[in-house]
Design a protein around this motif. Structure first.
Motif, PDB file in Angstrom:
ATOM      1  N   HIS A   1       6.462 -27.983  39.107  1.00 41.99           N
ATOM      2  CA  HIS A   1       6.159 -27.516  40.458  1.00 41.99           C
ATOM      3  C   HIS A   1       6.127 -28.686  41.436  1.00 41.99           C
ATOM      4  CE1 HIS A   1       4.445 -24.867  43.517  1.00 41.99           C
ATOM      5  NE2 HIS A   1       3.562 -25.816  43.779  1.00 41.99           N
ATOM      6  N   TRP A   2       5.554 -29.786  41.029  1.00 38.15           N
ATOM      7  CA  TRP A   2       5.490 -30.962  41.892  1.00 38.15           C
ATOM      8  C   TRP A   2       6.892 -31.505  42.168  1.00 38.15           C
ATOM      9  CZ3 TRP A   2       2.283 -33.213  45.084  1.00 38.15           C
ATOM     10  CH2 TRP A   2       2.482 -34.534  45.443  1.00 38.15           C
ATOM     11  N   ASP A   3       7.739 -31.522  41.161  1.00 39.44           N
ATOM     12  CA  ASP A   3       9.113 -31.988  41.354  1.00 39.44           C
ATOM     13  C   ASP A   3       9.892 -31.048  42.277  1.00 39.44           C
ATOM     14  OD1 ASP A   3       8.619 -34.138  39.705  1.00 39.44           O
ATOM     15  OD2 ASP A   3       9.420 -33.154  37.912  1.00 39.44           O
ATOM     16  N   LEU A   4       9.640 -29.746  42.166  1.00 41.38           N
ATOM     17  CA  LEU A   4      10.316 -28.800  43.053  1.00 41.38           C
ATOM     18  C   LEU A   4       9.897 -28.989  44.509  1.00 41.38           C
ATOM     19  CD1 LEU A   4      10.458 -25.330  41.241  1.00 41.38           C
ATOM     20  CD2 LEU A   4      12.369 -26.710  42.039  1.00 41.38           C
ATOM     21  N   LEU A   5       8.614 -29.244  44.720  1.00 46.57           N
ATOM     22  CA  LEU A   5       8.146 -29.477  46.088  1.00 46.57           C
ATOM     23  C   LEU A   5       8.788 -30.722  46.694  1.00 46.57           C
ATOM     24  CD1 LEU A   5       4.331 -28.654  45.811  1.00 46.57           C
ATOM     25  CD2 LEU A   5       6.154 -27.215  46.728  1.00 46.57           C
ATOM     26  N   LYS A   6       8.986 -31.761  45.884  1.00 46.91           N
ATOM     27  CA  LYS A   6       9.656 -32.961  46.384  1.00 46.91           C
ATOM     28  C   LYS A   6      11.131 -32.693  46.661  1.00 46.91           C
ATOM     29  CE  LYS A   6       8.652 -35.810  43.086  1.00 46.91           C
ATOM     30  NZ  LYS A   6       8.596 -37.076  42.338  1.00 46.91           N
ATOM     31  N   TYR A   7      11.752 -31.866  45.804  1.00 46.87           N
ATOM     32  CA  TYR A   7      13.177 -31.573  45.995  1.00 46.87           C
ATOM     33  C   TYR A   7      13.407 -30.760  47.265  1.00 46.87           C
ATOM     34  CZ  TYR A   7      17.878 -29.887  44.989  1.00 46.87           C
ATOM     35  OH  TYR A   7      19.217 -29.581  45.067  1.00 46.87           O
ATOM     36  N   PHE A   8      12.487 -29.822  47.568  1.00 46.85           N
ATOM     37  CA  PHE A   8      12.621 -28.964  48.748  1.00 46.85           C
ATOM     38  C   PHE A   8      11.715 -29.435  49.885  1.00 46.85           C
ATOM     39  CE2 PHE A   8      13.854 -25.969  45.321  1.00 46.85           C
ATOM     40  CZ  PHE A   8      15.129 -25.641  45.780  1.00 46.85           C
ATOM     41  N   ARG A   9      11.546 -30.740  50.007  1.00 52.07           N
ATOM     42  CA  ARG A   9      10.629 -31.246  51.037  1.00 52.07           C
ATOM     43  C   ARG A   9      11.115 -30.937  52.446  1.00 52.07           C
ATOM     44  NH1 ARG A   9      12.616 -36.144  48.889  1.00 52.07           N
ATOM     45  NH2 ARG A   9      10.597 -36.493  47.890  1.00 52.07           N
ATOM     46  N   GLU A  10      12.409 -30.762  52.619  1.00 47.85           N
ATOM     47  CA  GLU A  10      12.956 -30.471  53.938  1.00 47.85           C
ATOM     48  C   GLU A  10      13.025 -28.975  54.238  1.00 47.85           C
ATOM     49  OE1 GLU A  10      13.455 -32.812  56.014  1.00 47.85           O
ATOM     50  OE2 GLU A  10      13.113 -34.460  54.582  1.00 47.85           O
ATOM     51  N   ARG A  11      12.768 -28.153  53.264  1.00 42.91           N
ATOM     52  CA  ARG A  11      12.866 -26.697  53.433  1.00 42.91           C
ATOM     53  C   ARG A  11      11.473 -26.102  53.284  1.00 42.91           C
ATOM     54  NH1 ARG A  11      18.014 -24.853  49.845  1.00 42.91           N
ATOM     55  NH2 ARG A  11      17.702 -22.968  51.097  1.00 42.91           N
ATOM     56  N   LYS A  12      10.792 -25.977  54.409  1.00 44.47           N
ATOM     57  CA  LYS A  12       9.394 -25.572  54.411  1.00 44.47           C
ATOM     58  C   LYS A  12       9.202 -24.138  53.936  1.00 44.47           C
ATOM     59  CE  LYS A  12       8.156 -29.528  56.020  1.00 44.47           C
ATOM     60  NZ  LYS A  12       7.431 -30.481  55.132  1.00 44.47           N
ATOM     61  N   LEU A  13      10.157 -23.267  54.209  1.00 45.96           N
ATOM     62  CA  LEU A  13      10.013 -21.875  53.794  1.00 45.96           C
ATOM     63  C   LEU A  13       9.988 -21.753  52.278  1.00 45.96           C
ATOM     64  CD1 LEU A  13       9.804 -18.967  54.778  1.00 45.96           C
ATOM     65  CD2 LEU A  13      12.301 -18.821  54.713  1.00 45.96           C
TER      66      LEU A  13
ATOM     67  N   TRP B   1      14.671 -22.226  38.641  1.00 46.70           N
ATOM     68  CA  TRP B   1      14.363 -23.377  39.491  1.00 46.70           C
ATOM     69  C   TRP B   1      13.458 -24.370  38.768  1.00 46.70           C
ATOM     70  CZ3 TRP B   1      13.277 -21.593  45.233  1.00 46.70           C
ATOM     71  CH2 TRP B   1      14.445 -21.057  45.760  1.00 46.70           C
ATOM     72  N   TYR B   2      12.456 -23.845  38.094  1.00 44.33           N
ATOM     73  CA  TYR B   2      11.541 -24.730  37.376  1.00 44.33           C
ATOM     74  C   TYR B   2      12.243 -25.440  36.222  1.00 44.33           C
ATOM     75  CZ  TYR B   2       7.346 -23.191  39.853  1.00 44.33           C
ATOM     76  OH  TYR B   2       6.387 -22.962  40.809  1.00 44.33           O
ATOM     77  N   LEU B   3      13.105 -24.739  35.522  1.00 45.60           N
ATOM     78  CA  LEU B   3      13.830 -25.374  34.421  1.00 45.60           C
ATOM     79  C   LEU B   3      14.795 -26.437  34.938  1.00 45.60           C
ATOM     80  CD1 LEU B   3      14.604 -22.353  32.051  1.00 45.60           C
ATOM     81  CD2 LEU B   3      12.717 -23.988  31.959  1.00 45.60           C
ATOM     82  N   GLN B   4      15.430 -26.175  36.077  1.00 46.77           N
ATOM     83  CA  GLN B   4      16.309 -27.193  36.646  1.00 46.77           C
ATOM     84  C   GLN B   4      15.516 -28.404  37.101  1.00 46.77           C
ATOM     85  OE1 GLN B   4      19.810 -27.092  36.690  1.00 46.77           O
ATOM     86  NE2 GLN B   4      19.344 -29.246  37.133  1.00 46.77           N
ATOM     87  N   ALA B   5      14.304 -28.191  37.607  1.00 43.22           N
ATOM     88  CA  ALA B   5      13.448 -29.315  37.964  1.00 43.22           C
ATOM     89  C   ALA B   5      13.121 -30.160  36.746  1.00 43.22           C
ATOM     90  CB  ALA B   5      12.161 -28.810  38.624  1.00 43.22           C
ATOM     91  N   TYR B   6      12.954 -29.496  35.593  1.00 42.33           N
ATOM     92  CA  TYR B   6      12.715 -30.265  34.369  1.00 42.33           C
ATOM     93  C   TYR B   6      13.961 -31.038  33.960  1.00 42.33           C
ATOM     94  CZ  TYR B   6      12.439 -31.262  29.413  1.00 42.33           C
ATOM     95  OH  TYR B   6      12.492 -31.891  28.203  1.00 42.33           O
ATOM     96  N   LEU B   7      15.141 -30.407  34.010  1.00 37.24           N
ATOM     97  CA  LEU B   7      16.372 -31.104  33.630  1.00 37.24           C
ATOM     98  C   LEU B   7      16.658 -32.285  34.558  1.00 37.24           C
ATOM     99  CD1 LEU B   7      18.672 -28.057  32.770  1.00 37.24           C
ATOM    100  CD2 LEU B   7      17.606 -29.659  31.166  1.00 37.24           C
ATOM    101  N   ASP B   8      16.227 -32.201  35.793  1.00 42.41           N
ATOM    102  CA  ASP B   8      16.434 -33.305  36.731  1.00 42.41           C
ATOM    103  C   ASP B   8      15.590 -34.526  36.385  1.00 42.41           C
ATOM    104  OD1 ASP B   8      18.240 -31.811  38.122  1.00 42.41           O
ATOM    105  OD2 ASP B   8      16.819 -31.150  39.666  1.00 42.41           O
ATOM    106  N   MET B   9      14.685 -34.385  35.426  1.00 41.64           N
ATOM    107  CA  MET B   9      13.901 -35.537  34.987  1.00 41.64           C
ATOM    108  C   MET B   9      14.794 -36.645  34.451  1.00 41.64           C
ATOM    109  SD  MET B   9      10.553 -33.962  33.089  1.00 41.64           S
ATOM    110  CE  MET B   9      10.242 -35.568  32.361  1.00 41.64           C
ATOM    111  N   ALA B  10      15.938 -36.279  33.854  1.00 39.86           N
ATOM    112  CA  ALA B  10      16.852 -37.305  33.345  1.00 39.86           C
ATOM    113  C   ALA B  10      17.366 -38.182  34.478  1.00 39.86           C
ATOM    114  CB  ALA B  10      18.018 -36.630  32.617  1.00 39.86           C
ATOM    115  N   TYR B  11      17.732 -37.572  35.581  1.00 41.52           N
ATOM    116  CA  TYR B  11      18.188 -38.333  36.745  1.00 41.52           C
ATOM    117  C   TYR B  11      17.047 -39.164  37.333  1.00 41.52           C
ATOM    118  CZ  TYR B  11      19.729 -39.266  41.520  1.00 41.52           C
ATOM    119  OH  TYR B  11      20.032 -39.871  42.705  1.00 41.52           O
ATOM    120  N   ASN B  12      15.856 -38.563  37.416  1.00 41.87           N
ATOM    121  CA  ASN B  12      14.713 -39.287  37.980  1.00 41.87           C
ATOM    122  C   ASN B  12      14.329 -40.485  37.118  1.00 41.87           C
ATOM    123  OD1 ASN B  12      14.576 -37.368  40.038  1.00 41.87           O
ATOM    124  ND2 ASN B  12      13.144 -36.081  38.895  1.00 41.87           N
TER     125      ASN B  12
END
Length: 484
Positions: A251-263, A330-341
């Motif tokens: 959830h924290w990673d998703l909030l950082k990814y969508f920091r520009e999209r407030k909705l 979305w949450y699973l993709q946020a987890y997979l993005d951990m490799a890039y992070n």
């Protein structure tokens, strides 16, 4: 009188569907492979050599002892990871994939059986029949607990997971203490229904034992029962620890990814807070008294009736689970993005790292995808199934939101006159069926609707509470370490 009627047909049809459709279509596989998930590929040895300007060794890519060649590269190496869509051939070899597929697919089949049974029961109420949909729900609940237990046991097997073991133990004792505090709260504040359940069960069990010629005031004392309930709550809290922390990290990673999209951020935060709303529904002064007792100005009656309020709580749980399931990719993709992070964070570090460690750091993220998926989906499945059992065994109605259920008066059949000549000619099978029916009726009188309301009402509330509490602790943890 038949104990099983149309329900047996529904169960047999669903078993046939599982056998025929299961190998060809899987909802669990569809969620992983058809929702656009993208994984990151680790760089090969040749790519790392080229980026680090390391010449190839004389022994080639393999050493003489059969092991892969190991060399060091700078941690700040500018590596661009390639991506690939997650396919069936990728996930079928992952750890816990078969367990994840079986749990989610069986849950879907169990929900279908439950819905069909509820629709059938609307027109043809079940009388003196066993509700087989509860057996399906019970199996899903057992599978979920077993998988959470097996995932938690993994933290106690490795020698390097000392911190994880300590976290599980500490959280288990913490939730044990919290459950003890919850169990002493008055029912007028937190309406868990355990007091009514215990009084009903104790009274019915005493009558049942007296009919069997046994003198007893009750099966167990209230203190002993509450102790075992608190012990089970502590174990469940320990099982929910790492799933909750994992969800908070995603959830924290998703909030950082969508920091520009407030909705989208608002939608994610609302989804995160929905379990807290479910917990509030069991606080009587805030929820029941406000909705079913208070009469607002301009109105002649409260907003909802008592039965409608019970149905509202169950519907709220179902909607929450649906929202969580929709946001799952979305949450699973946020987890997979951990490799890039991880690669981006590693670029800021000094020193060197071996090629094997670098590749393992990237590959491990996708390797544990099914474990993370189980940690995400299992708690919400338990909340959903417990709410279904709470509704059915507690004898609530889905239509109570629209109309007040009518309490049907029981039909009292006149006693039959038994002919002595007819009695002598009875079949032994009919006598056995009559004895079984009498035993079944006695057990039904012991486990009344009030007992099931207390058991599954408290279990549903506790699962929602632990789910929200653990994810909240994880979010606070992520917020704290991101600011220091």
């Amino acid at each position: 009188m038949a104990l099983l009627g149309a329900q047996l047909v529904i169960t047999l049809v669903m078993i046939s569907v599982i056998q025929k459709l299961g190998p060809h279509f899987s909802f669990a596989r569809w969620l992983l492979c058809s929702t656009g998930l993208v994984r990151y590929l680790y760089p090969t040895d040749a790519e790392l050599r080229h980026l680090a300007s390391i010449p190839r060794g004389k022994k080639g890519p393999k050493q003489s002892n059969g092991k892969a060649e190991t060399f060091h590269v700078p941690r700040s190496l500018d590596v661009s990871l390639e991506t690939a869509k997650v396919t069936r051939l990728d996930v079928i070899h992952l750890r816990y994939y078969s367990e994840y597929q079986w749990l989610l697919d069986f849950t879907v089949y169990a929900v279908i059986v439950y819905v069909v049974t509820e629709v059938y029961q609307t027109w043809f109420p079940l009388k003196d029949e066993v509700n087989l949909s509860m057996m399906w729900c019970g199996l899903v609940l057992l599978f979920s607990i077993k998988l959470l237990l097996s995932l938690t046991v993994q933290y106690f097997k490795g020698e390097e997971s000392v911190g994880e073991r300590s976290t599980c133990i500490v959280m288990g004792f913490t939730y044990l203490l919290i459950s003890m505090m919850v169990l002493i709260v008055d029912e007028n504040t937190l309406e868990l229904g355990l007091e009514d359940a215990y009084n009903s069960f104790n009274k019915s069990a005493s009558v049942f034992l007296s009919k069997q010629g046994l003198n007893s005031s009750g099966p167990a004392s209230k203190i002993v029962l509450k102790f075992f309930i608190a012990l089970w709550c502590g174990i469940l809290g320990a099982l929910f620890t790492f799933p909750g922390l994992r969800i908070a990290k995603m959830h924290w990673d998703l909030l950082k990814y969508f920091r520009e999209r407030k909705l989208i951020q608002i939608m994610l935060n609302v989804s995160f807070a929905l379990p807290f709303v479910l917990v509030i529904f069991w606080i009587k002064p805030v929820a029941r008294t406000y909705i079913t007792v208070r009469i607002f100005s301009g109105m002649t009656q409260p907003l909802l009736t008592t039965h409608a309020f019970e149905t509202l709580r169950i519907v709220a749980i179902v909607l929450t689970v649906f929202v969580k399931l929709v946001l799952m990719p979305w949450y699973l993709q946020a987890y997979l993005d951990m490799a890039y992070n991880r690669t981006q964070e590693q670029k800021k570090e000094a020193g060197r790292i071996t090629n094997i460690e670098f590749q393992k750091k990237i590959a491990a993220v996708f390797y544990y995808l099914c474990v993370v998926t189980l940690q995400y989906i299992t708690p919400i499945i338990m909340c959903l199934i417990l709410s279904f059992m709470y509704k059915t065994l507690g004898e609530f109605s889905w239509g109570a939101l629209f109309k007040e259920p009518v309490n049907e008066c029981p039909v009292v059949n006149p006693p039959k006159t038994i002919d002595p000549f007819e009695t002598s000619s009875r079949d032994s099978i009919a006598q056995s069926a009559a004895e079984f029916h009498a035993t079944f009726e006695n057990l039904k009188s012991v486990f009344s609707a009030e007992v099931f309301r207390g058991i599954f009402g408290f279990s549903t509330w506790w699962c929602c509470f632990v789910y929200f509490a653990t994810t909240s602790v994880g979010l606070v943890y992520q917020t704290y370490f991101s600011t220091i």
